[in-house]
Design an enzyme around this catalytic site. Structure first.
Site, PDB file in Angstrom:
ATOM      1  N   LYS A  71      -9.540  -4.232   7.030  1.00  0.00           N
ATOM      2  CA  LYS A  71      -8.470  -5.230   7.083  1.00  0.00           C
ATOM      3  C   LYS A  71      -8.717  -6.324   8.120  1.00  0.00           C
ATOM      4  CE  LYS A  71      -4.895  -2.223   5.178  1.00  0.00           C
ATOM      5  NZ  LYS A  71      -3.536  -1.663   5.328  1.00  0.00           N
ATOM      6  N   ASP A 107       1.742  -5.307   3.780  1.00  0.00           N
ATOM      7  CA  ASP A 107       2.143  -3.969   4.233  1.00  0.00           C
ATOM      8  C   ASP A 107       3.580  -3.953   4.747  1.00  0.00           C
ATOM      9  OD1 ASP A 107      -0.217  -2.650   3.602  1.00  0.00           O
ATOM     10  OD2 ASP A 107      -1.125  -3.025   5.560  1.00  0.00           O
TER      11      ASP A 107
END
Length: 278
Positions: A71, A107
């Site tokens: 990420k 997220d």
């Protein structure tokens, strides 16, 4: 479904990635909406990540999800990122657009949307929130809760220094507390969120004493393997409302699917049951 030569392609980049339920999730939506497309697992070693992203774009992929450990590397690979990803310095959704790589982080959106779907009427301002952990998932959850308006956010991590570093990054209503001081940390909390891997299959147990937690508090565990963690089991036994981690996965996937395949999909019981069977 038989793919044409014009099929829209996307996937999930990770190392390892075989455990990911994202291909099953996106495959369900592709089938439901009759879309000429495919979503595939893409195992990529960390050292190969930058070149792999460029190769996918050159091959005509519409984009990709990004999972552990890529990420932060995905953030660096982007030509542009949204405000949320910039705050987190992490990207979990890539869109390839006319030679440019656009990145976002969904997220926090997935976490918050699932919480509100699971606990209708939940109000961030009700009382303090407690977040366990200070890793990548914790960063997304912390920012989402601050933006939602929690009055106090108690951050608890086994390594206090890591929690203090995270608190220093985002500021606001964050208070760092010591791991194990559960009587103090939980006494008046309205929400507890586990963002650690403790309690997950193959990891150590999460040992939290919930005795001081009000019965009105919500307990959320982002772990979904197993779906019913020991934390949720104990919380449910004592009367707390609980939220499991699968819904966060399902909700965070929606923006990417819409960007790649042109349809805004729904998260419902049929999808949830299908993903769980995988």
């Amino acid at each position: 479904m038989i793919l044409s030569g014009k099929a829209a392609l996307a996937g999930v980049l990770g190392w390892p990635v075989a455990h990911s339920r994202s291909p099953r999730l996106h495959g369900f939506w592709l089938e439901r909406h009759g879309i000429d497309g495919a979503y595939v697992p893409l195992p990529v070693k960390p050292e190969d990540f930058p070149s792999a992203v460029k190769a996918l774009a050159a091959l005509g992929f519409r984009g990709a999800n990004v999972t552990i450990p890529h990420k932060q590397a995905a953030f660096q690979a982007c030509d542009e990122v949204d405000d949320h990803a910039r705050r987190l310095e992490a990207v979990n959704t890539l869109v390839f657009d006319g030679g440019r790589i656009r990145g976002s982080n969904t997220d926090g959106v997935g976490f918050m949307n699932h919480l509100r779907q699971s606990i209708p009427g939940w109000n961030a301002e009700t009382g303090p929130a407690v977040v366990l952990g200070a890793g990548g998932a914790a960063r997304a959850v912390v920012v989402a809760l601050i933006d939602a308006g929690v009055p106090t956010l108690r951050l608890v991590n086994r390594t206090r220094e890591k929690a203090e570093a995270l608190a220093g990054t985002f500021g606001g209503p964050i208070e760092v507390a010591d791991w194990g001081q559960w009587d103090t940390v939980l006494r008046d909390a309205s929400l507890v969120v586990n963002t650690t891997s403790l309690g997950m299959e193959g990891h150590g147990p999460l040992e939290v004493d919930l005795d001081a937690l009000p019965a009105s508090a919500v307990v959320y565990d982002i772990v979904y393997q197993p779906l019913k963690t020991d934390l949720l089991r104990v919380a449910r036994t004592r009367g707390n409302a609980t939220v499991d981690g699968l819904g966060m996965l399902l909700h965070q996937a929606r923006p990417g699917f819409e960007a790649w395949f042109g349809v805004r999909p729904e998260v419902d019981d049929e999808l949830r049951a299908f993903v769980l069977r995988g």
